[in-house]
Enzyme design. Structure first.
Site, PDB file in Angstrom:
ATOM      1  N   ASN A  70     -21.142  14.893  26.236  1.00 10.53           N
ATOM      2  CA  ASN A  70     -22.182  13.880  26.427  1.00 10.53           C
ATOM      3  C   ASN A  70     -21.774  12.547  25.810  1.00 10.53           C
ATOM      4  O   ASN A  70     -21.966  11.474  26.403  1.00 10.53           O
ATOM      5  CB  ASN A  70     -23.499  14.350  25.797  1.00 10.53           C
ATOM      6  CG  ASN A  70     -24.283  15.256  26.725  1.00 10.53           C
ATOM      7  OD1 ASN A  70     -24.157  15.177  27.940  1.00 10.53           O
ATOM      8  ND2 ASN A  70     -25.100  16.126  26.148  1.00 10.53           N
ATOM      9  N   ASP A  97     -25.120  16.756  32.434  1.00  9.55           N
ATOM     10  CA  ASP A  97     -26.011  17.504  33.335  1.00  9.55           C
ATOM     11  C   ASP A  97     -25.218  18.199  34.440  1.00  9.55           C
ATOM     12  O   ASP A  97     -25.533  19.336  34.829  1.00  9.55           O
ATOM     13  CB  ASP A  97     -27.037  16.556  33.959  1.00  9.55           C
ATOM     14  CG  ASP A  97     -28.123  16.136  32.979  1.00  9.55           C
ATOM     15  OD1 ASP A  97     -28.205  16.756  31.903  1.00  9.55           O
ATOM     16  OD2 ASP A  97     -28.876  15.195  33.297  1.00  9.55           O
ATOM     17  N   GLU A 110     -27.547  23.472  25.896  1.00 11.35           N
ATOM     18  CA  GLU A 110     -26.344  24.053  26.500  1.00 11.35           C
ATOM     19  C   GLU A 110     -26.258  25.556  26.269  1.00 11.35           C
ATOM     20  O   GLU A 110     -25.199  26.158  26.457  1.00 11.35           O
ATOM     21  CB  GLU A 110     -25.090  23.372  25.937  1.00 11.35           C
ATOM     22  CG  GLU A 110     -24.839  23.588  24.456  1.00 11.35           C
ATOM     23  CD  GLU A 110     -25.533  22.585  23.550  1.00 11.35           C
ATOM     24  OE1 GLU A 110     -25.044  22.386  22.428  1.00 11.35           O
ATOM     25  OE2 GLU A 110     -26.552  22.007  23.983  1.00 11.35           O
ATOM     26  N   HIS A 116     -24.609  11.438  29.627  1.00 11.81           N
ATOM     27  CA  HIS A 116     -25.507  12.567  29.890  1.00 11.81           C
ATOM     28  C   HIS A 116     -25.505  12.988  31.365  1.00 11.81           C
ATOM     29  O   HIS A 116     -25.781  14.147  31.670  1.00 11.81           O
ATOM     30  CB  HIS A 116     -26.925  12.215  29.442  1.00 11.81           C
ATOM     31  CG  HIS A 116     -27.080  12.169  27.953  1.00 11.81           C
ATOM     32  ND1 HIS A 116     -27.239  13.305  27.192  1.00 11.81           N
ATOM     33  CD2 HIS A 116     -27.063  11.120  27.070  1.00 11.81           C
ATOM     34  CE1 HIS A 116     -27.342  12.969  25.913  1.00 11.81           C
ATOM     35  NE2 HIS A 116     -27.225  11.648  25.813  1.00 11.81           N
ATOM     36  N   ASP A 131     -23.113  29.816  24.695  1.00  8.42           N
ATOM     37  CA  ASP A 131     -23.251  28.409  24.317  1.00  8.42           C
ATOM     38  C   ASP A 131     -21.977  27.671  24.721  1.00  8.42           C
ATOM     39  O   ASP A 131     -20.859  28.101  24.388  1.00  8.42           O
ATOM     40  CB  ASP A 131     -23.485  28.282  22.802  1.00  8.42           C
ATOM     41  CG  ASP A 131     -23.744  26.847  22.383  1.00  8.42           C
ATOM     42  OD1 ASP A 131     -24.922  26.465  22.327  1.00  8.42           O
ATOM     43  OD2 ASP A 131     -22.765  26.116  22.127  1.00  8.42           O
TER      44      ASP A 131
END
Length: 352
Positions: free
Chosen positions: A234, A243, A269, A239, A226
């Protein structure tokens, strides 16, 4: 003998050539299905020479021949080039009496062809492609039964051609369907952002590996990862940057882990890695390589500065006693513990 004026006399010459090309028959090797037809034609018509030929743009090519000994001739000495301009069975009882062929080198010299009878090979649209013909070294005629049989055999040649084309089209269609199916399966099993296995596909692969281990294939390892503080990325940079971080981490994992290892995006994630034929100690070394690469590799730019990211996770050994549900729960607990203990660490579970 002058060149046969096909273009001048045949209004649909280009369409005729296109129809001939659509069968893909030119320059193919001999085949028994066609050789048997020429043998039967020669037998029924009591002729020393029988040929299945196709009239190309500048040549006459023989798919099957009996008694001639060549596979093609120029059009300017082709009797069949005249035959395809006729509407029906074309018979020349004596070539020396026909001004179109009296000076033909195949008539005046070897093999001294004096008789010709050719039945048209026509496409379903009525375009003449060539002939099934019989030839002799002496002037003669065909009986009504022989004429009928030669025409029927010519129809059989076209039936074979149609079947071959149909089979080829079916094979192409099957190949396209299989390719489409593979693409759909790939899309169904792939995470669109990273190109990694998606959760459903990874679970299936993990289940297969556990089944193999239970059959004695050897131990393996499972890793749940993770990205730390991903929500902050973010929130701070948007975002789109998030990404890019996800994609960059996926690329980094492909470089860190072995080709035999299976990497998936678990969701958001979170990532998962299956390491076949791997001991817990080897899995821990792989985790160390991952941490080392992350310290050295910015995954995106956070404003003016490179954005370094850390990862937390858990490693579970996979043995014959492992089960899918328990493995996932154990890895999740290890991940939570790693987060609770300060993040940027991957904890290992002891072998059960």
């Amino acid at each position: 003998m002058s060149h046969c004026p096909l273009t001048a006399q045949h209004d649909d010459e280009e369409a005729r050539l296109a129809a001939l090309a659509s069968y893909g028959i030119l320059d193919t090797p001999p085949e028994s299905a066609f050789d048997e037809i020429t043998e039967i034609a020669a037998l029924i018509c009591d002729a020393p020479v029988a040929v299945i030929n196709f009239i190309d743009r500048d040549r006459q090519w023989f798919k099957s021949e009996r008694g001639l000994g060549v596979r093609e001739t120029p059009l300017d000495i082709s009797i069949c080039a005249h035959a395809i301009l006729q509407s029906d069975l074309f018979v020349v009882p004596d070539t020396t009496d026909d001004p179109r062929f009296a000076g033909n080198p195949l008539v005046t010299g070897e093999p001294h062809l004096r008789f010709y009878a050719g039945a048209l090979l026509k496409s379903p649209q009525g375009l003449p492609l060539g002939t099934l013909c019989v030839l002799d070294h002496h002037p003669r005629e065909l009986s009504d039964k022989q004429r009928f049989a030669l025409t029927a055999l010519a129809n059989q040649v076209m039936t074979n051609l149609e079947l071959m084309r149909s089979h080829r089209e079916q094979a192409t269609l099957i190949q396209e369907l299989q390719s489409t199916q593979q693409q759909l399966m790939h899309l169904a099993s792939t995470d669109p952002l990273t190109g990694l296995y998606n959760r459903r596909a990874f679970e299936q692969r993990l289940g297969q590996e556990l089944a193999l281990i239970q059959r004695g294939s050897g131990e393996a390892a499972f890793m749940l990862l993770d990205l730390d503080h991903f929500k902050d990325i973010n929130d701070a940079f948007g975002h789109e940057t998030g990404d890019k971080v996800i994609q960059a981490f996926a690329r980094l994992c492909k470089n860190v882990f072995r080709q035999a290892d299976v990497i998936g995006r678990w969701g958001g994630e979170e990532f998962v890695v299956l390491l076949p034929r791997t001991t817990p100690a080897e899995a821990e070394k792989a985790a160390e390589r991952l941490h080392r690469q992350l310290r050295q590799t910015p995954l995106a730019c956070g404003g003016p500065h490179p954005l370094l990211v850390t990862v937390s996770g858990g490693i579970c050994p996979l043995t014959a006693q492992s089960h899918l549900g328990n493995t996932l729960r154990t890895a999740d607990k290890l991940l939570y513990q790693a987060k609770h203990n300060g993040r940027n660490r991957i904890l290992s579970s002891p072998i059960p």
